[in-house]
Structures are given as C-alpha cells and as structure tokens.
Motif scaffolding. Structure first.
Motif, PDB file in Angstrom:
ATOM      1  N   GLU A   1       0.835  -1.195   0.000  1.00  0.00           N
ATOM      2  CA  GLU A   1       0.000   0.000   0.000  1.00  0.00           C
ATOM      3  C   GLU A   1       0.872   1.249   0.000  1.00  0.00           C
ATOM      4  OE1 GLU A   1      -3.254   0.024   2.941  1.00  0.00           O
ATOM      5  OE2 GLU A   1      -2.693   2.094   3.389  1.00  0.00           O
ATOM      6  N   THR A   2       0.516   2.239  -0.828  1.00  0.00           N
ATOM      7  CA  THR A   2       1.188   3.546  -0.793  1.00  0.00           C
ATOM      8  C   THR A   2       0.165   4.593  -0.409  1.00  0.00           C
ATOM      9  OG1 THR A   2       2.617   2.861  -2.608  1.00  0.00           O
ATOM     10  CG2 THR A   2       2.545   5.215  -2.116  1.00  0.00           C
ATOM     11  N   LYS A   3       0.327   5.138   0.767  1.00  0.00           N
ATOM     12  CA  LYS A   3      -0.599   6.194   1.170  1.00  0.00           C
ATOM     13  C   LYS A   3      -0.161   7.491   0.508  1.00  0.00           C
ATOM     14  CE  LYS A   3      -3.133   8.013   5.142  1.00  0.00           C
ATOM     15  NZ  LYS A   3      -4.424   7.920   4.443  1.00  0.00           N
ATOM     16  N   ALA A   4      -1.056   8.097  -0.282  1.00  0.00           N
ATOM     17  CA  ALA A   4      -0.692   9.292  -1.043  1.00  0.00           C
ATOM     18  C   ALA A   4      -1.262  10.565  -0.412  1.00  0.00           C
ATOM     19  CB  ALA A   4      -1.162   9.162  -2.489  1.00  0.00           C
ATOM     20  N   LEU A   5      -2.485  10.499   0.089  1.00  0.00           N
ATOM     21  CA  LEU A   5      -3.100  11.691   0.672  1.00  0.00           C
ATOM     22  C   LEU A   5      -3.571  11.391   2.085  1.00  0.00           C
ATOM     23  CD1 LEU A   5      -5.352  12.873  -2.324  1.00  0.00           C
ATOM     24  CD2 LEU A   5      -3.010  13.607  -1.782  1.00  0.00           C
ATOM     25  N   SER A   6      -3.270  12.308   2.987  1.00  0.00           N
ATOM     26  CA  SER A   6      -3.641  12.092   4.378  1.00  0.00           C
ATOM     27  C   SER A   6      -4.426  13.283   4.917  1.00  0.00           C
ATOM     28  CB  SER A   6      -2.358  11.877   5.203  1.00  0.00           C
ATOM     29  OG  SER A   6      -2.665  11.845   6.573  1.00  0.00           O
ATOM     30  N   ASN A   7      -5.702  13.066   5.082  1.00  0.00           N
ATOM     31  CA  ASN A   7      -6.555  14.044   5.770  1.00  0.00           C
ATOM     32  C   ASN A   7      -6.463  15.461   5.174  1.00  0.00           C
ATOM     33  OD1 ASN A   7      -8.436  14.578   7.767  1.00  0.00           O
ATOM     34  ND2 ASN A   7      -6.887  15.309   9.213  1.00  0.00           N
ATOM     35  N   ILE A   8      -6.656  15.534   3.851  1.00  0.00           N
ATOM     36  CA  ILE A   8      -6.576  16.828   3.165  1.00  0.00           C
ATOM     37  C   ILE A   8      -7.910  17.567   3.246  1.00  0.00           C
ATOM     38  CG2 ILE A   8      -6.266  17.964   0.907  1.00  0.00           C
ATOM     39  CD1 ILE A   8      -3.727  16.733   1.220  1.00  0.00           C
ATOM     40  N   SER A   9      -7.866  18.772   3.765  1.00  0.00           N
ATOM     41  CA  SER A   9      -9.062  19.620   3.787  1.00  0.00           C
ATOM     42  C   SER A   9      -8.683  21.023   3.333  1.00  0.00           C
ATOM     43  CB  SER A   9      -9.651  19.733   5.205  1.00  0.00           C
ATOM     44  OG  SER A   9     -10.053  18.493   5.708  1.00  0.00           O
ATOM     45  N   PHE A  10      -9.438  21.566   2.390  1.00  0.00           N
ATOM     46  CA  PHE A  10      -9.344  22.993   2.067  1.00  0.00           C
ATOM     47  C   PHE A  10     -10.538  23.346   1.193  1.00  0.00           C
ATOM     48  CE2 PHE A  10      -6.845  21.023  -1.371  1.00  0.00           C
ATOM     49  CZ  PHE A  10      -7.352  21.643  -2.498  1.00  0.00           C
ATOM     50  N   SER A  11     -10.799  24.605   1.043  1.00  0.00           N
ATOM     51  CA  SER A  11     -11.889  24.998   0.159  1.00  0.00           C
ATOM     52  C   SER A  11     -11.505  26.242  -0.626  1.00  0.00           C
ATOM     53  CB  SER A  11     -13.177  25.225   0.951  1.00  0.00           C
ATOM     54  OG  SER A  11     -12.997  26.299   1.841  1.00  0.00           O
ATOM     55  N   LEU A  12     -12.136  26.403  -1.769  1.00  0.00           N
ATOM     56  CA  LEU A  12     -11.909  27.570  -2.629  1.00  0.00           C
ATOM     57  C   LEU A  12     -13.210  28.322  -2.769  1.00  0.00           C
ATOM     58  CD1 LEU A  12      -9.921  26.095  -5.664  1.00  0.00           C
ATOM     59  CD2 LEU A  12      -9.049  26.928  -3.483  1.00  0.00           C
ATOM     60  N   SER A  13     -13.156  29.627  -2.580  1.00  0.00           N
ATOM     61  CA  SER A  13     -14.374  30.401  -2.779  1.00  0.00           C
ATOM     62  C   SER A  13     -14.402  30.978  -4.194  1.00  0.00           C
ATOM     63  CB  SER A  13     -14.484  31.493  -1.717  1.00  0.00           C
ATOM     64  OG  SER A  13     -13.271  32.181  -1.601  1.00  0.00           O
ATOM     65  N   GLN A  14     -15.565  31.427  -4.600  1.00  0.00           N
ATOM     66  CA  GLN A  14     -15.787  31.968  -5.938  1.00  0.00           C
ATOM     67  C   GLN A  14     -14.732  33.019  -6.309  1.00  0.00           C
ATOM     68  OE1 GLN A  14     -18.119  31.397  -8.465  1.00  0.00           O
ATOM     69  NE2 GLN A  14     -16.814  32.874  -9.531  1.00  0.00           N
TER      70      GLN A  14
END
Ligand code: ADP
Ligand code: ADP
Length: 226
Positions: free
Chosen positions: A19-32
């Motif tokens: 197993e290769t863990k690539a993303l860990s608990n990614i959170s973000f948001s983009l507004s208009q």
C-alpha cells in the motif's frame, strides 16, 4: 458557499507490492473567484489530488463537493490547463479554440461569436486562421486557455502548465496567463512544484508535506492593486 470543498480526504494506492498512502486528511476549500495554488515536493501526491478532484478516482474517505454537489467523473464544470497545450497542428487556432465545444456537441452561433471575442480580447485575432506551429509558446498557452474558458467552467485546474517552457518564457507567460485568469473571474487551482510561481500567481498557497500529502500550511498572499 465554496466552489470547491475537500473534507478530510484520504487516498492510498494498493498494488501487489503493498500500500502507498498518497493523501492524508486533506481539507481545504476555494471560494468563488479565488486563485489558489497547491505546492508540494515531487511524489507527494499532487497528481493524485488532481485525479480525485477530476473525479477519475474516488477518495478512500472524506468528501468533495463542487458548487455544493458531490464531484463526479467528467464533470464539464471543470476546465483544464496542462503542461502541454494539446493544440492540434492540423487545425487552425480558431478551430482549436472551438474543439471542446465540438466534443460537447454544441457549436452554436453564440459560441462562434464568443470564440472570436476571446481571440480579439487576448490578442490572438491575427492568428485566427494560423496553425498552432506559427505561434510562440506563450501564444499557444493563451490559445489553450481560451479553449478552456469558452466552455465557461466553474473551476479551472492548472496542472504544472508552465513547466515545459524555458525559464525566461515561463516568467512572462505565467504572468500573462495569471492576469487572464484573474480578469476572467474564474476560480482556479494551480498545481506546481515551484513555490515562487505559486506565490507570484495565487491569492493563497496550500503547501503540502512530503508523501503522504497533508496540508502543512496555507499561506495568504498579499496583492497590490494593478
Ligand atoms: P506528485 O504528483 O506530487 O508527484 P503523485 O500523486 O503522482 O505525486 O504520487 C504520489 C505517490 O503515489 C508516489 O509515491 C507515487 O509513486 C504513488 N503513485 C502514484 N500513482 C500510483 C499508482 N497508479 N499506483 C501506485 N502508486 C502510485
Ligand atoms: P508525474 O511526475 O508527471 O506526475 P509520474 O512519473 O509520477 O508522473 O507518474 C506517471 C504515471 O505513472 C501516472 O499516471 C501515475 O499515476 C503512475 N505512477 C506513478 N507512480 C506509480 C507507481 N509506483 N506504480 C504505478 N503507477 C505509478
């Protein structure tokens, strides 16, 4: 509401080797209308992140929404700008710009008008009937961007769009393309390994850790009015 929202995204590749863990608990948001950049070292998981946003792969856990709706494959609401401009040499610039609309199956008189308007607005009018080979690298990237903008996407994804250009050209072209995107008012996400490019173009820089990528910090970039 944010245009793009990622909440606690995890992703691992499973291969016979393990197993290769690539993303860990990614959170973000983009507004208009926001222009954000994702920066991280090679191999940290940037392409993986784009594949998820693109709907090509599903996250292991977490949620992603575009305009409040779950992301699905081949969303025509996402436009792309890639490292190679993928212009077709046998087509004129005008016909290249119309390509996406043709694939979507509706070239209306309005789209033709909009193509000419965008070519004029971005200084490509005199290359309308030229082949892409007659254009400079920067002009080619402009044509590729117009081809995307004409589809009026909700979100522009830019995957290392300048990395094929030499250093001097890259500086001019990235500045030029950045201004066009700003004027278009589109929400944009630039993925790059080049921190200075990210800082010079984006309103906000999302810095990823080495693999598995997680958000190390989010840097707001101050802009002076032009
Ligand atoms: P980046 O775009 O930041 O260079 P990637 O998202 O391409 O990083 O890769 C992140 C990690 O996942 C790397 O270790 C890479 O080798 C691994 N990886 C990428 N694609 C696959 C795949 N299809 N199968 C297995 N591992 C993969
Ligand atoms: P880039 O750095 O331009 O993203 P890569 O060499 O990381 O390109 O990856 C090229 C292709 O190989 C991608 O489609 C990626 O998903 C896949 N890939 C990368 N690492 C692995 C891996 N360890 N196992 C299988 N496929 C991989």
């Amino acid at each position: 509401t944010p245009i793009l929202e990622l909440n606690h995204i995890n992703y691992s590749y499973h291969t016979p080797d393990g197993e290769t863990k690539a993303l860990s608990n990614i959170s973000f948001s983009l507004s208009q209308g926001e222009f954000a950049a994702v920066v991280g070292p090679s191999g940290c998981g940037k392409s993986t992140l784009l594949s998820l946003i693109d709907g090509l792969m599903q996250p292991e856990s977490g949620t992603m929404t575009l305009n409040g709706e779950p992301l699905t494959e081949n969303s025509s609401r996402i436009g792309y700008m890639l490292q190679h401009d993928h212009l077709f040499e046998w087509r004129t610039v005008y016909r290249n710009v119309l390509l996406g609309s043709e694939i979507n199956g509706h070239i209306t008189p309005e789209i033709r008008l909009r193509a000419d308007e965008l070519l004029r607005q971005y200084g490509l009018e005199r290359f309308r009937n030229s082949r892409p080979s007659e254009l400079s690298g920067g002009m080619r990237q402009r044509a590729a961007l117009i081809r995307t903008l004409i589809l009026n996407p909700d979100l522009l994804l830019l995957d290392e769009p300048f990395s094929a250009l030499d250093y001097q050209t890259r500086l001019t072209v990235s500045d030029d393309i950045g201004q066009i995107i700003r004027r278009s008012g589109k929400t944009a996400l630039l993925v790059t390994h080049d921190l200075s490019e990210a800082v010079s173009l984006a309103d906000r820089v999302i810095v990823l850790t080495k693999r598995p990528a997680s958000v190390a910090k989010i840097i707001p970039v101050a802009f002076s009015a032009e």
